[in-house]
Design a protein around this motif. Structure first.
Motif, PDB file in Angstrom:
ATOM      1  N   CYS A  36       3.893  -5.323   8.414  1.00 11.94           N
ATOM      2  CA  CYS A  36       2.540  -5.853   8.247  1.00 11.94           C
ATOM      3  C   CYS A  36       1.662  -4.899   7.449  1.00 11.94           C
ATOM      4  N   HIS A  37       0.744  -5.457   6.707  1.00  9.03           N
ATOM      5  CA  HIS A  37      -0.329  -4.709   6.060  1.00  9.03           C
ATOM      6  C   HIS A  37      -1.652  -5.296   6.531  1.00  9.03           C
ATOM      7  N   GLY A  38      -2.490  -4.447   7.099  1.00  8.28           N
ATOM      8  CA  GLY A  38      -3.792  -4.917   7.563  1.00  8.28           C
ATOM      9  C   GLY A  38      -3.700  -6.017   8.585  1.00  8.28           C
ATOM     10  N   ALA A  85       0.216  -8.505   0.576  1.00  7.25           N
ATOM     11  CA  ALA A  85      -0.756  -7.596   1.176  1.00  7.25           C
ATOM     12  C   ALA A  85      -2.185  -8.083   0.962  1.00  7.25           C
ATOM     13  N   PRO A  86      -3.034  -8.020   1.999  1.00 12.69           N
ATOM     14  CA  PRO A  86      -4.451  -8.366   1.833  1.00 12.69           C
ATOM     15  C   PRO A  86      -5.166  -7.306   1.001  1.00 12.69           C
ATOM     16  N   PRO A 145       8.801  -5.165  -2.423  1.00 12.28           N
ATOM     17  CA  PRO A 145       7.427  -5.233  -2.961  1.00 12.28           C
ATOM     18  C   PRO A 145       6.467  -5.811  -1.938  1.00 12.28           C
ATOM     19  N   THR A 146       5.210  -5.442  -2.050  1.00 18.33           N
ATOM     20  CA  THR A 146       4.201  -5.934  -1.109  1.00 18.33           C
ATOM     21  C   THR A 146       3.019  -6.595  -1.813  1.00 18.33           C
ATOM     22  N   GLY A 154      12.541   0.284   2.619  1.00 20.21           N
ATOM     23  CA  GLY A 154      11.254   0.838   2.229  1.00 20.21           C
ATOM     24  C   GLY A 154      10.295  -0.261   1.811  1.00 20.21           C
ATOM     25  N   PHE A 155       8.999  -0.009   1.984  1.00 12.61           N
ATOM     26  CA  PHE A 155       7.957  -0.956   1.590  1.00 12.61           C
ATOM     27  C   PHE A 155       6.953  -0.222   0.699  1.00 12.61           C
ATOM     28  N   VAL A 156       6.641  -0.810  -0.429  1.00  8.96           N
ATOM     29  CA  VAL A 156       5.757  -0.167  -1.394  1.00  8.96           C
ATOM     30  C   VAL A 156       4.319  -0.199  -0.881  1.00  8.96           C
ATOM     31  N   LEU A 157       3.704   0.971  -0.767  1.00 10.26           N
ATOM     32  CA  LEU A 157       2.274   1.031  -0.474  1.00 10.26           C
ATOM     33  C   LEU A 157       1.485   0.999  -1.767  1.00 10.26           C
ATOM     34  N   ASP A 158       1.931   1.741  -2.759  1.00 16.56           N
ATOM     35  CA  ASP A 158       1.283   1.747  -4.076  1.00 16.56           C
ATOM     36  C   ASP A 158       2.336   2.092  -5.114  1.00 16.56           C
TER      37      ASP A 158
END
Length: 431
Positions: free
Chosen positions: A235-237, A261-262, A329-330, A377-381
């Motif tokens: 999850c993101h946010g 991602a929001p 990717p997110t 892995g999940f991309v944050l940036d």
């Protein structure tokens, strides 16, 4: 002409389906059944009616659920607590807390979990302070759920202790109890990062009171699940991005994308962009710059690693981690001009880093001779950076945040697993 039991079976299925679909049914359909107990077939229908009632919480339905919560039978009371929690009935907080304490004596782990989630949903932070006092003496199985309630209601959480719990289970749990019992719940939660020593592979970090903006979280299906926590999602946010499988240690790992991602989470992740524009090492300035991003993860032990990783694109919409390492990717869509800017920078000698948080998972299917370990892995940036590296056929520079204590089944030595899987994927430490 159908028998009453036949009609009840049809109604039982109707209630079950409505709960699974989170669909509200008319109160006049629910009310005759919520408190029904005799004969036996009515009890079965009543249980399904209670499950469905949480999605149709009119005042009359809530009153009926409160009656069940204060009645007999811990299983039905736990179902009523779950429905009232889903309805956000703060007036039932004290009764739900009382049931939770009572369930410790019944040793009903399943009902305890559902009731704990109900208490979280009604949002009574004072309950967390009272439950914290139970941690030193609660049964081993209850400690996890009490800790979870404390975390969800107060924002406070402690990372897992150092060491492999398999080596000394009793000592490990004693350290868990001590860490959570000593949390100061009266103070506002403040994410902190404690830096550990540098290692050959990276830099150790321990996050306390992590905000959980970026997190692997249980889906809390509740009415549609036979166990309080089963399936997890990345999850993101607070919004689900990837369904990530279950806690079952014999099931395969899989990813199914369910969202993107929001914006507020994207902006938080992008806050480190200037610090990772050209990364040559894990220097103090970089570590300081990423502290807020680490604090946005869950409380845990991490190792920051700077690696160069060859990339191979997957054509699947939802990547299945059949390879030893998968980076998901997110964010949706790429700006070609931004990709081109990164290509020019990389070609000129710069090494912008993508920021990725990852965990190791180990599963052994019932018919397999050996466990299978994978790294997800999940991309944050860094989506544009990763694309630019791939276009140039150049190993991508990645600031990898390796979670050493994820909630899903993990390898006995996660750091060794990270080393092996990164090497199998062709990655190497960046210097």
């Amino acid at each position: 002409m159908s028998e009453p039991a036949d009609e009840a079976a049809e109604l039982e299925d109707t209630f079950r389906t409505a709960a699974a679909e989170a669909r509200a049914l008319p109160e006049e359909m629910l009310l005759p059944w919520i408190t029904a107990v005799e004969p036996a077939y009515r009890e079965r229908v009543a249980q399904e009616a209670v499950r469905a009632a949480g999605f149709a919480a009119t005042p009359a339905v809530v009153a009926a659920l409160r009656e069940v919560l204060s009645g007999a039978g811990v299983e039905r009371r736990a179902l009523a607590a779950a429905a009232l929690g889903r309805a956000g009935d703060i007036a039932s907080a004290a009764a739900i807390e009382g049931l939770l304490v009572e369930l410790v004596e019944h040793a009903n782990q399943r009902a305890f979990g559902f009731t704990a989630i109900a208490l979280e949903r009604v949002g009574d932070a004072d309950a967390a302070r009272r439950l914290q006092t139970l941690i030193p003496t609660a049964p081993d199985w209850a400690v996890y759920w009490i800790n979870r309630v404390v975390k969800r209601l107060t924002g406070h959480s402690a990372p897992a202790p150092e060491g492999d719990w398999r080596a000394d289970p009793a000592g490990y749990l004693d350290r868990v109890r001590a860490a959570w019992s000593s949390l100061d719940l009266a103070a506002a939660p403040m994410p902190t990062v404690a830096w550990g020593p540098a290692t050959a592979s990276g830099r150790e970090a321990v996050v306390h009171d992590g905000r959980g903006v970026f997190a692997l979280l249980p889906d809390d299906q509740g009415a549609t699940s036979s166990w309080p926590e089963w399936d997890y999602s990345w999850c993101h946010g607070g919004e689900r991005l990837y369904a990530a499988g279950s806690v079952c240690s014999t099931c395969e790992v899989w990813l199914t994308r369910v969202g993107w991602a929001p914006e507020h989470a994207v902006e938080l992740a992008q806050s480190v962009r200037s610090a990772v524009a050209d990364v040559r090492g894990l220097d103090p300035a970089l570590l300081t710059a990423v502290e807020p991003l680490l604090g946005a993860l869950v409380s845990s032990r991490y190792q920051l690693r700077l690696i160069d990783l060859p990339l191979e694109g997957l054509v699947h919409e939802s990547p299945e981690p059949e390879r030893p390492l998968v980076i998901a990717p997110t964010q949706q869509g790429l700006d070609p001009a931004t990709v081109e800017q990164y290509e020019d920078a990389i070609a000129s000698g710069a090494r912008p880093a993508a920021v990725v948080v990852a965990h190791v998972n180990q599963r052994q299917a019932w018919d397999a001779d050996e466990p299978r370990t994978s790294l997800t892995g999940f991309v944050l940036d860094g989506h544009h950076k990763l694309t630019a590296y791939a276009n140039l056929d150049t190993p991508a520079r990645v600031l990898l945040i390796a979670d050493r204590t994820p909630p899903l089944p993990t390898a006995p030595d996660p750091l060794s697993a990270f080393d092996r899987l990164i090497a199998e994927a062709g990655g190497r430490d960046a210097h």
